[in-house]
Design a protein around this motif. Structure first.
Motif, PDB file in Angstrom:
ATOM      1  N   THR A  67      37.937  46.408  33.076  1.00 33.26           N
ATOM      2  CA  THR A  67      36.799  45.502  33.042  1.00 33.26           C
ATOM      3  C   THR A  67      36.595  44.937  34.438  1.00 33.26           C
ATOM      4  O   THR A  67      37.556  44.518  35.090  1.00 33.26           O
ATOM      5  CB  THR A  67      37.062  44.343  32.045  1.00 33.26           C
ATOM      6  OG1 THR A  67      37.381  44.897  30.772  1.00 33.26           O
ATOM      7  CG2 THR A  67      35.858  43.439  31.926  1.00 33.26           C
ATOM      8  N   LYS A  68      35.326  44.915  34.860  1.00 35.80           N
ATOM      9  CA  LYS A  68      35.000  44.378  36.199  1.00 35.80           C
ATOM     10  C   LYS A  68      35.301  42.886  36.209  1.00 35.80           C
ATOM     11  O   LYS A  68      34.930  42.155  35.306  1.00 35.80           O
ATOM     12  CB  LYS A  68      33.548  44.635  36.533  1.00 35.80           C
ATOM     13  CG  LYS A  68      33.178  44.262  37.947  1.00 35.80           C
ATOM     14  CD  LYS A  68      31.794  44.783  38.290  1.00 35.80           C
ATOM     15  CE  LYS A  68      31.349  44.408  39.672  1.00 35.80           C
ATOM     16  NZ  LYS A  68      32.099  45.021  40.749  1.00 35.80           N
ATOM     17  N   ASN A  69      35.983  42.436  37.245  1.00 38.92           N
ATOM     18  CA  ASN A  69      36.295  41.015  37.408  1.00 38.92           C
ATOM     19  C   ASN A  69      35.028  40.234  37.736  1.00 38.92           C
ATOM     20  O   ASN A  69      34.118  40.770  38.379  1.00 38.92           O
ATOM     21  CB  ASN A  69      37.324  40.797  38.526  1.00 38.92           C
ATOM     22  CG  ASN A  69      38.659  41.444  38.196  1.00 38.92           C
ATOM     23  OD1 ASN A  69      38.974  41.728  37.073  1.00 38.92           O
ATOM     24  ND2 ASN A  69      39.436  41.694  39.230  1.00 38.92           N
ATOM     25  N   ALA A  70      34.999  38.978  37.310  1.00 41.57           N
ATOM     26  CA  ALA A  70      33.867  38.112  37.651  1.00 41.57           C
ATOM     27  C   ALA A  70      33.867  37.888  39.175  1.00 41.57           C
ATOM     28  O   ALA A  70      34.926  37.797  39.795  1.00 41.57           O
ATOM     29  CB  ALA A  70      33.988  36.777  36.930  1.00 41.57           C
ATOM     30  N   PRO A  71      32.687  37.806  39.759  1.00 36.69           N
ATOM     31  CA  PRO A  71      32.643  37.571  41.211  1.00 36.69           C
ATOM     32  C   PRO A  71      33.213  36.197  41.547  1.00 36.69           C
ATOM     33  O   PRO A  71      33.110  35.253  40.784  1.00 36.69           O
ATOM     34  CB  PRO A  71      31.151  37.657  41.549  1.00 36.69           C
ATOM     35  CG  PRO A  71      30.437  37.485  40.253  1.00 36.69           C
ATOM     36  CD  PRO A  71      31.369  37.885  39.164  1.00 36.69           C
ATOM     37  N   THR A  72      33.827  36.120  42.710  1.00 39.34           N
ATOM     38  CA  THR A  72      34.347  34.825  43.154  1.00 39.34           C
ATOM     39  C   THR A  72      33.333  34.185  44.080  1.00 39.34           C
ATOM     40  O   THR A  72      32.696  34.871  44.913  1.00 39.34           O
ATOM     41  CB  THR A  72      35.683  34.992  43.888  1.00 39.34           C
ATOM     42  OG1 THR A  72      35.504  35.888  44.966  1.00 39.34           O
ATOM     43  CG2 THR A  72      36.749  35.541  42.966  1.00 39.34           C
ATOM     44  N   ILE A  73      33.138  32.890  43.924  1.00 35.73           N
ATOM     45  CA  ILE A  73      32.189  32.153  44.754  1.00 35.73           C
ATOM     46  C   ILE A  73      32.978  31.229  45.673  1.00 35.73           C
ATOM     47  O   ILE A  73      33.847  30.480  45.217  1.00 35.73           O
ATOM     48  CB  ILE A  73      31.224  31.338  43.883  1.00 35.73           C
ATOM     49  CG1 ILE A  73      30.439  32.274  42.973  1.00 35.73           C
ATOM     50  CG2 ILE A  73      30.294  30.492  44.743  1.00 35.73           C
ATOM     51  CD1 ILE A  73      29.584  31.571  41.945  1.00 35.73           C
ATOM     52  N   THR A  74      32.698  31.321  46.944  1.00 39.42           N
ATOM     53  CA  THR A  74      33.371  30.435  47.896  1.00 39.42           C
ATOM     54  C   THR A  74      32.343  29.515  48.528  1.00 39.42           C
ATOM     55  O   THR A  74      31.201  29.903  48.769  1.00 39.42           O
ATOM     56  CB  THR A  74      34.084  31.256  48.994  1.00 39.42           C
ATOM     57  OG1 THR A  74      33.146  32.072  49.648  1.00 39.42           O
ATOM     58  CG2 THR A  74      35.169  32.125  48.385  1.00 39.42           C
ATOM     59  N   THR A  75      32.752  28.307  48.771  1.00 43.38           N
ATOM     60  CA  THR A  75      31.869  27.350  49.456  1.00 43.38           C
ATOM     61  C   THR A  75      32.614  26.759  50.633  1.00 43.38           C
ATOM     62  O   THR A  75      33.834  26.660  50.628  1.00 43.38           O
ATOM     63  CB  THR A  75      31.448  26.214  48.504  1.00 43.38           C
ATOM     64  OG1 THR A  75      32.619  25.550  48.024  1.00 43.38           O
ATOM     65  CG2 THR A  75      30.647  26.737  47.339  1.00 43.38           C
ATOM     66  N   GLU A  76      31.853  26.370  51.628  1.00 41.81           N
ATOM     67  CA  GLU A  76      32.478  25.759  52.791  1.00 41.81           C
ATOM     68  C   GLU A  76      32.188  24.294  52.822  1.00 41.81           C
ATOM     69  O   GLU A  76      31.232  23.800  52.345  1.00 41.81           O
ATOM     70  CB  GLU A  76      31.917  26.414  54.053  1.00 41.81           C
ATOM     71  CG  GLU A  76      32.420  27.831  54.175  1.00 41.81           C
ATOM     72  CD  GLU A  76      32.003  28.439  55.510  1.00 41.81           C
ATOM     73  OE1 GLU A  76      31.835  27.712  56.489  1.00 41.81           O
ATOM     74  OE2 GLU A  76      31.862  29.657  55.536  1.00 41.81           O
TER      75      GLU A  76
END
Length: 76
Positions: A67-76
């Protein structure tokens, strides 16, 4: 997986042609198999466990679904 082989003795009656089958050779095992890692995906089974088979065992087939992993969101 590396295949395994089983043997057994077969005797044929010289008069009737009837065959008599002996017992299969000893049970054998397939080692556990670790599911390969695919970047960005997760396997539903981390490994297929060791399997013990004998001369009367049916073919074994296992399916591992990724199963494709959920995308990770990064913030600065």
């Amino acid at each position: 997986a590396k295949p395994v082989e089983f043997t057994r003795q077969v005797s044929t009656d010289a008069v009737t042609g009837e065959k008599t089958y002996g017992a299969w050779s000893a049970d054998q095992s397939f080692d556990a198999v670790t599911s390969p890692e695919l970047k960005g995906y997760t396997a539903d089974k981390a490994q297929i466990d060791k399997q013990t088979v004998n001369g009367d065992s049916k073919d074994l087939a296992f399916t591992v679904t990724y199963t494709k992993n959920a995308p990770t969101i990064t913030t600065e």
